[in-house]
Design an enzyme around this catalytic site. Structure first.
Site, PDB file in Angstrom:
ATOM      1  N   ALA A 211       5.293  -7.758   0.185  1.00  0.00           N
ATOM      2  CA  ALA A 211       4.106  -6.891   0.082  1.00  0.00           C
ATOM      3  C   ALA A 211       4.551  -5.488  -0.301  1.00  0.00           C
ATOM      4  O   ALA A 211       5.717  -5.278  -0.649  1.00  0.00           O
ATOM      5  CB  ALA A 211       3.352  -6.877   1.395  1.00  0.00           C
ATOM      6  N   ASN A 212       3.662  -4.533  -0.251  1.00  0.00           N
ATOM      7  CA  ASN A 212       4.020  -3.134  -0.510  1.00  0.00           C
ATOM      8  C   ASN A 212       3.189  -2.228   0.387  1.00  0.00           C
ATOM      9  O   ASN A 212       2.382  -2.696   1.175  1.00  0.00           O
ATOM     10  CB  ASN A 212       3.822  -2.796  -1.994  1.00  0.00           C
ATOM     11  CG  ASN A 212       2.388  -3.021  -2.406  1.00  0.00           C
ATOM     12  OD1 ASN A 212       1.480  -2.366  -1.915  1.00  0.00           O
ATOM     13  ND2 ASN A 212       2.169  -3.983  -3.310  1.00  0.00           N
ATOM     14  N   ARG A 213       3.391  -0.922   0.247  1.00  0.00           N
ATOM     15  CA  ARG A 213       2.814   0.015   1.221  1.00  0.00           C
ATOM     16  C   ARG A 213       1.391   0.466   0.911  1.00  0.00           C
ATOM     17  O   ARG A 213       0.876   1.372   1.543  1.00  0.00           O
ATOM     18  CB  ARG A 213       3.691   1.273   1.290  1.00  0.00           C
ATOM     19  CG  ARG A 213       5.061   1.010   1.826  1.00  0.00           C
ATOM     20  CD  ARG A 213       5.801   2.341   1.978  1.00  0.00           C
ATOM     21  NE  ARG A 213       7.202   2.130   2.218  1.00  0.00           N
ATOM     22  CZ  ARG A 213       7.708   1.809   3.392  1.00  0.00           C
ATOM     23  NH1 ARG A 213       6.924   1.653   4.430  1.00  0.00           N
ATOM     24  NH2 ARG A 213       9.003   1.625   3.531  1.00  0.00           N
ATOM     25  N   ALA A 277      -2.335  -2.317  -5.754  1.00  0.00           N
ATOM     26  CA  ALA A 277      -0.890  -2.313  -5.970  1.00  0.00           C
ATOM     27  C   ALA A 277      -0.465  -3.793  -5.971  1.00  0.00           C
ATOM     28  O   ALA A 277      -0.077  -4.339  -4.938  1.00  0.00           O
ATOM     29  CB  ALA A 277      -0.192  -1.538  -4.873  1.00  0.00           C
TER      30      ALA A 277
END
Ligand code: CTP
Length: 407
Positions: A211-213, A277
């Site tokens: 995943a990402n932030r 994102a």
């Protein structure tokens, strides 16, 4: 643009109170009406006479004033407005609002109102950065209170530099216009919008994922702003903790491939804003069972992840021959050479506009409340001021409405 709109302006204690005189003037220039509540702290910095002269209305100060209560009453005062603006908003009033205290006219009206509330914080940088103020502000925003500013700059009283200056009157008035919309509320009526937001989760095994932030704050704010202007809006959201924006059709997805399917399913639209994102890669084969370490004593190398590329949703939607949205807008998350990379990215993705933001750790965009962006179009690059993600969304929605008007 604020024609006939009624603003209840709560002035609390702070040197920035002088700027609220300018706010009153500008609201009135735009056809709005301002009625003021002045707290005891506020009255140390600006007089009721000045507020009354500029607003051409009674200035309310006392919760237990017999004449005021008989004239209008504090409940009516808070309900008759279209929006309540607290400017400057001191650390003290934010704390009272967060905890629901009502020990003077201002806080009573704020607790009693059923109208949108906008706060323009102004205080010493140490007070703004204090965990107590941060927590109070987070609670208020969670409850739907809108924030404008503060900005960075020199503090009047101490010569210190930092975050805590009240937003400029122009920015405050622009935020009010964005929120109230006025005649603009129907600007995107009969238009359809698609927005993506948040990260995607790409499974490694049933319990782990890549995943990402991304927090989803910016994408959700864009969807809310478009819906406020009247667009029929679909928000395709990856996993986030954001509340669902009012009046928006939300489709929840996990992976990039699900997001692509949901987006294609939402077409045709007039405008697509891809703020998600999206994970560029996913594990080639997600394991069906949880990956285990070797049994005790056994030896093996940690598993290596083979990644494959995810579909590019923005490029896919931009590249459609049939049913391409009139306006396709991407976001670019960059950590260096922001503008150069974004200009190249706009061309590579085939989108019309690209909103570029700096997500390097020092700037704090990911998960933070503010955003400083550049808008890249075929005509060039515009630098927008650092404002809240909400204000970026409002401004973008306005631009979209202006552009679609002639489409
Ligand atoms: N995007 C997308 N699908 C992907 C990757 C990105 O739709 N698989 C969209 C994002 O929603 C955003 C834009 O493309 O609007 C740019 O995203 P960004 O992460 O900045 O760019 P990438 O294409 O991932 O390029 P890179 O990470 O190499 O900079």
């Amino acid at each position: 643009m604020l024609d006939g709109k009624r603003i209840l302006l709560v002035v609390t204690g702070g040197i920035a109170a002088y700027k609220c005189l300018e706010v009153i003037r500008r609201v009135r220039e735009r056809g709005g009406h301002v009625r003021c509540i002045l707290t005891r702290g506020g009255a140390q910095f600006v007089t009721p006479l000045a507020l009354g002269a500029l607003s051409e209305d009674w200035v309310f100060q006392d919760l237990f004033s017999l004449t005021d209560e008989q004239e209008i009453g504090h409940i009516r005062l808070s309900r008759e407005a279209d929006v309540v603006l607290v400017a400057p908003a001191s650390a003290n009033v934010l704390a009272k609002m967060a905890s629901g205290q009502a020990d003077d006219l201002a806080t009573t009206a704020l607790l009693a109102t059923d109208k949108p509330v906008v706060v323009a914080p102004a205080m010493n940088p140490a007070m703004w950065e204090h965990p107590a103020t941060k927590a109070n502000m987070a609670v208020l925003e969670e409850r739907g209170v809108h924030r404008i500013g503060p900005a960075e700059g020199a503090m009047a009283e101490s010569g210190e530099w930092g975050m805590g200056r009240m937003a400029e009157p122009d920015a405050i008035v622009a935020a009010l216009e964005g929120l109230l919309g006025g005649a603009q509320a129907g600007l995107l009526k009969d238009r359809r919008a698609l927005v993506t937001s948040g990260p995607t989760h790409e499974a490694i095994d049933p319990v782990r994922f890549l995943a990402n932030r991304s927090s989803g704050k910016q994408g959700h704010a864009v969807a809310a702003a478009l819906a406020r202007l009247g667009a029929t809006t679909t928000l395709v959201s990856g996993p986030t903790h954001q509340p669902e924006p009012a009046g928006v059709n939300v489709v929840h997805v996990e992976t990039a491939r699900e997001m692509l399917d949901a987006c294609l399913g939402a077409l045709p639209v007039d405008v697509a804003v891809m703020a998600a994102a999206v994970a560029d890669w996913r594990p080639a084969d997600a394991a069906r069972a949880k990956l285990k370490k070797p049994a005790k004593g056994g030896k093996s190398a940690p598993p290596s992840l083979k990644l494959v590329e995810n579909p590019d949703i923005l490029a896919t939607v931009s590249g459609r021959n049939e049913g391409r949205p009139h306006l396709v807008i991407g976001f670019a998350a960059e950590t260096d050479a922001v503008v150069e990379n974004a200009v190249a990215k706009r061309r590579a993705k085939g989108c019309d506009w690209l909103v570029a933001n700096d997500v390097s750790a020092a700037v704090g965009t990911f998960g933070g409340d503010d955003n400083q962006v550049h808008l890249i179009t075929a005509d060039g690059v515009e630098e927008w001021p650092k404002v809240s993600k909400l204000a970026v969304a409002e401004r973008l929605a306005q631009r979209i409405a202006e552009t679609l008007k002639t489409a």
